[in-house]
Design a protein around this motif. Structure first.
Motif, mmCIF file in Angstrom:
data_model
loop_
_atom_site.group_PDB
_atom_site.id
_atom_site.type_symbol
_atom_site.label_atom_id
_atom_site.label_comp_id
_atom_site.label_asym_id
_atom_site.label_seq_id
_atom_site.Cartn_x
_atom_site.Cartn_y
_atom_site.Cartn_z
ATOM 1 N N VAL A 158 7.977 27.883 -27.155
ATOM 2 C CA VAL A 158 9.103 27.539 -27.443
ATOM 3 C C VAL A 158 9.902 27.778 -28.076
ATOM 4 C CG1 VAL A 158 8.580 25.584 -25.291
ATOM 5 C CG2 VAL A 158 8.243 25.066 -27.926
ATOM 6 N N CYS A 160 8.674 29.762 -22.214
ATOM 7 C CA CYS A 160 10.086 28.887 -21.697
ATOM 8 C C CYS A 160 11.212 29.908 -22.278
ATOM 9 C CB CYS A 160 9.368 27.310 -22.356
ATOM 10 S SG CYS A 160 8.012 26.559 -21.606
ATOM 11 N N THR A 163 11.803 24.534 -19.688
ATOM 12 C CA THR A 163 11.117 23.525 -20.869
ATOM 13 C C THR A 163 10.744 22.294 -20.797
ATOM 14 O OG1 THR A 163 12.832 25.664 -22.538
ATOM 15 C CG2 THR A 163 11.226 24.150 -23.361
ATOM 16 N N TYR A 164 11.458 21.688 -20.886
ATOM 17 C CA TYR A 164 10.361 20.602 -20.915
ATOM 18 C C TYR A 164 9.559 20.039 -18.751
ATOM 19 C CZ TYR A 164 14.152 19.431 -23.648
ATOM 20 O OH TYR A 164 14.974 18.964 -25.076
ATOM 21 N N HIS A 205 1.664 20.714 -30.750
ATOM 22 C CA HIS A 205 1.900 21.576 -31.422
ATOM 23 C C HIS A 205 2.487 22.137 -32.631
ATOM 24 C CE1 HIS A 205 4.473 18.075 -32.065
ATOM 25 N NE2 HIS A 205 5.373 18.913 -33.005
ATOM 26 N N LEU A 215 15.950 22.697 -33.826
ATOM 27 C CA LEU A 215 14.437 22.432 -32.926
ATOM 28 C C LEU A 215 14.470 20.921 -32.637
ATOM 29 C CD1 LEU A 215 12.141 24.204 -35.838
ATOM 30 C CD2 LEU A 215 12.960 24.569 -33.612
ATOM 31 N N ALA A 267 16.858 23.783 -20.573
ATOM 32 C CA ALA A 267 16.025 23.413 -21.307
ATOM 33 C C ALA A 267 15.075 22.466 -20.214
ATOM 34 C CB ALA A 267 16.979 22.039 -22.015
ATOM 35 N N VAL A 297 5.921 26.858 -31.093
ATOM 36 C CA VAL A 297 7.367 26.178 -31.160
ATOM 37 C C VAL A 297 7.726 27.881 -32.670
ATOM 38 C CG1 VAL A 297 9.507 25.380 -32.604
ATOM 39 C CG2 VAL A 297 7.082 23.125 -31.620
ATOM 40 N N LEU A 323 13.677 19.622 -29.259
ATOM 41 C CA LEU A 323 12.497 19.857 -28.883
ATOM 42 C C LEU A 323 11.373 19.002 -30.028
ATOM 43 C CD1 LEU A 323 11.051 21.778 -27.283
ATOM 44 C CD2 LEU A 323 11.310 23.753 -29.155
ATOM 45 N N LEU A 346 6.543 21.899 -20.076
ATOM 46 C CA LEU A 346 5.518 21.489 -21.332
ATOM 47 C C LEU A 346 4.886 20.315 -21.004
ATOM 48 C CD1 LEU A 346 8.510 21.205 -24.220
ATOM 49 C CD2 LEU A 346 6.238 22.326 -24.572
#
Length: 695
Positions: free
Chosen positions: A15, A81, A91-92, A129, A115, A88, A103, A118, A95
């Motif tokens: 991401v 992603c 991406t979420y 992460h 960022l 977004a 990241v 995120l 995740l």
């Protein structure tokens, strides 16, 4: 793909912001593991993450791309992603099934702020992460600048993370060139080689002091969670490498720290050391499952849908993470039999017969199953569905219509499939404007959706700005008379009414009353009077629906033969048409409450953004549980919302967002009202008040 049997599974989401180099990193990871023998390029549009035409057209990821590979005895499922804030939701959703996130960011301290949303999501959901600072080969002009830039980057990362930032590497530069790194765990230095593994080299003498300070800081951060390590540091005992690696793995898996790596993905700098760290430190699937409430004490298969695809060849595919147990080919989940099970490498599929805990696979033709669903063979034994990412509220809309009017019926079915693939889309048939409104997360997001409608479903679409659902009301009252008399042979039509028309306070809607005495209007005809009034109010003298009006039937007359409910309905319409024009009609616009959120360094710009759009500031306060962010509340005319997200993101480096809902109606300022009414008149005469475009 390699046929070696690996013993463990890990799934990793890649991401980061748009243009940070996530897709290039995935390409290099797959090349380094031997999964692909030639790397694609963004220019040629042939990378694993460039599978769909919409991504190639824009040189950006627009949906999750999954890729399976093996390295160091581990099965890895990588999820590339999208980086754009407009995607977004993808991406979420991805995740929520990831055991670890990488990241990816650029080496520009001023851009680290991008960022922030995120990191907030990762921290809120306790998703382990690490950070990979990409493009470090372009970050400095000399060796001293390299050291300063790296420290500045680390400090910037600390401002957006609620977890300690723990670098595991230190850069080695020669002039303006990044030539290698020092592993802070082993204190071994390495020189980079484009497209190949790094060579161990002696540590540069000039970096020994800086490296020692960086390593001590790393150890001190780890000792905050390990009393034994703390004792060793206090007694100046050098901790063994195995202990440091064990602490890194434990604390990363518990989401207590954020390790930092760096490199240059396109050159493959740092890619193999990143892979080695994933093998050593990426948490086992059981840790993430426990965090989601699954203790691993049952063999009942449990999976969750992270993404839904509709493919031209294979139909519907559901990308799922296996949380517990095993999935077998042809398994029945939630009462639906999977028509196939595949590992993915971008757009390529490889059939598999078994998927174990921690794997990410695609199930074919799971009809009725949607993104976010928890799947199991025994739904009655599932205590609760697994948590899902909150669906982001829509922020921008297009009014859409198919070029071919005959396709209007089919459009809703196509849109339903589009929303299955992307839950952050929504659509409505607006009852006031009679337009089909497509809502999304931004202009690119909506245009990608329209491109897919054209490519996948052969629906060329005409778009225009959504019409604002203006209303109108009256400022004064009047008495009005309406008589409808029509003779055409046989029974005629006769209705005769007297109406009192009175304004109501804002928000009261519509009231109908009658004060008939002596049967001047028989009771069976009174519903017709109300129906005629209501029909007229659908479009008042200004051309808009009328609200906040009270109408009272006070008198009238009838004919024993010719009167009917229909005749009284027509008489009421005539009375309203005559009377409403005398009641000083005025235009109303919808006002919404909006909560605009951004880092507090932009708060003053938020005030200006709102006030220049005729907004009324209601107040501001810190965003709960988000250090350094403010929320500004305001009333704002809905017409001023149409491109608000575009300007807001421009002001706030793309991170600002808002929530909104309708609140009340308010009179439109006279000068603006004249422009609105002139536009309505222009449209009714065939003019182009709303621009349209084809997609």
């Amino acid at each position: 793909m390699t046929s070696n049997v690996a013993s463990e599974n890990r799934n990793v989401a890649i991401v980061g912001p748009y243009l940070s180099g996530k897709t290039a990193l995935l390409e290099s990871l797959l090349f380094a593991t031997g999964t692909i023998t030639r790397k694609g390029t963004a220019k040629e549009g042939n990378r694993i993450g460039d599978g769909v035409a919409e991504a190639r057209d824009r040189n950006m990821s627009v949906e999750i791309n999954a890729a399976y590979t093996q390295y160091g005895g581990i099965n890895f499922a990588f999820l590339d992603c999208p980086g754009s804030v407009e995607f977004a939701q993808e991406t979420y959703n991805g995740l929520m099934g990831a055991g670890l996130a990488i990241v990816v960011c650029e080496p520009e301290p001023s851009r680290i702020l991008t960022l922030s949303p995120l990191f907030k999501f990762l921290d809120d959901w306790e998703i382990p992460h690490i950070v990979f600072i990409n493009k470090m080969d372009r970050a400095f002009s000399d060796e001293e600048g390299c050291n300063l830039n790296f420290l500045e980057l680390l400090n910037a990362l600390k401002t957006v993370s609620s977890r300690p930032i723990v670098p595991q590497e230190y850069p080695i530069a020669k002039g303006s060139e990044l030539i290698g790194f020092i592993d802070l765990v082993t204190e071994q230095a390495y020189n980079y080689h484009p497209g190949a593994a790094s060579d161990p080299v002696p540590m540069p003498e000039e970096l020994k002091e800086l490296e020692h300070a960086a390593r001590q800081e790393m150890l001190e951060q780890l000792s905050n969670f390990d009393d034994h390590l703390l004792e060793e540091l206090l007694e100046e005992i050098e901790p063994p490498t195995e202990e440091i690696v064990k602490d890194l793995k434990m604390e990363l898996g518990a989401d207590l720290i954020v390790p930092v790596f760096f490199g240059a993905a396109e050159l493959e700098y740092g890619v193999r050391s990143l892979l080695d760290a994933l093998v050593r430190e990426a948490p086992e699937p059981s840790l993430t499952a426990e965090r989601r409430g699954l203790k691993g004490t049952s063999d009942i298969p449990i999976a969750q849908v992270l993404k839904t695809f509709y493919t031209p060849q294979g139909g519907k595919l559901s990308l799922v993470r296996v949380w517990q147990g095993e999935l077998t080919e042809g398994i029945v989940l939630n009462g639906v039999r999977a028509a196939g099970m595949y590992r993915l490498l971008g757009q390529q599929t490889q059939g598999v017969q078994l998927a174990k805990t921690g794997e990410i696979v695609a199930l074919a033709r799971m009809e009725g199953i949607k993104t976010g669903d928890t799947l199991t063979t025994q739904p009655d034994r599932l205590k609760a569905p697994l948590p899902t990412a909150q669906v982001l509220p829509p922020v921008l809309a297009f009014a859409i219509a198919p070029e071919n009017r005959k396709d209007e019926v089919k459009l809703s079915a196509a849109l339903t499939k589009m929303i299955e693939e992307d839950p952050s889309l929504t659509w409505e048939q607006n009852t006031d404007t009679h337009q089909v409104i497509l809502w999304g997360q931004g202009e690119i997001h909506l245009k990608v959706t329209l491109d897919r409608l054209r490519r996948k479903y052969n629906f060329p679409i005409v778009t225009s700005p959504p019409q604002i659902p203006y209303k109108e009301t009256i400022r004064s009252n009047t008495n009005s008379h309406g008589r409808y008399k029509h003779q055409s042979g046989g029974h005629g039509q006769f209705g005769d009414v007297y109406l009192d028309i009175t304004p109501l306070p804002r928000g009261e809607g519509f009231n109908f009353n009658e004060t008939i005495v002596g049967g001047a209007v028989p009771k069976q005809y009174i519903p017709g009077v109300e129906m005629g009034v209501r029909e007229y109010l659908q479009q008042g003298p200004l051309g808009f629906p009328v609200v906040d009006v009270s109408v009272t039937l006070t008198n009238g007359s009838y004919h024993s033969v010719d009167s009917s409910e229909q005749a009284f309905k027509q008489a009421a319409r005539l009375a309203m048409q005559t009377g409403m024009a005398k009641c000083n009609p005025t235009l109303l616009e919808p006002i919404v409450t909006v909560e605009v959120c951004a880092p507090n360094e932009f708060t003053s710009q938020l005030f200006q953004l709102i006030t220049t759009r005729r907004g009324q500031i209601l107040g501001y306060e810190p965003v709960a549980d988000w250090k350094g962010w403010d929320q500004v509340s305001a009333y704002l005319p809905q017409v001023e919302m149409q491109d608000l997200i575009v300007e807001l993101r421009s002001l706030t480096m793309g991170v600002g967002y808002f929530n909104w809902k309708f609140d009340h109606l308010q009179e439109v300022p006279e000068q603006l009202a004249q422009r609105v009414l002139a536009t309505v008149a222009d449209n009714s005469n065939g003019g182009g008040g709303n621009s349209k475009s084809k997609s």
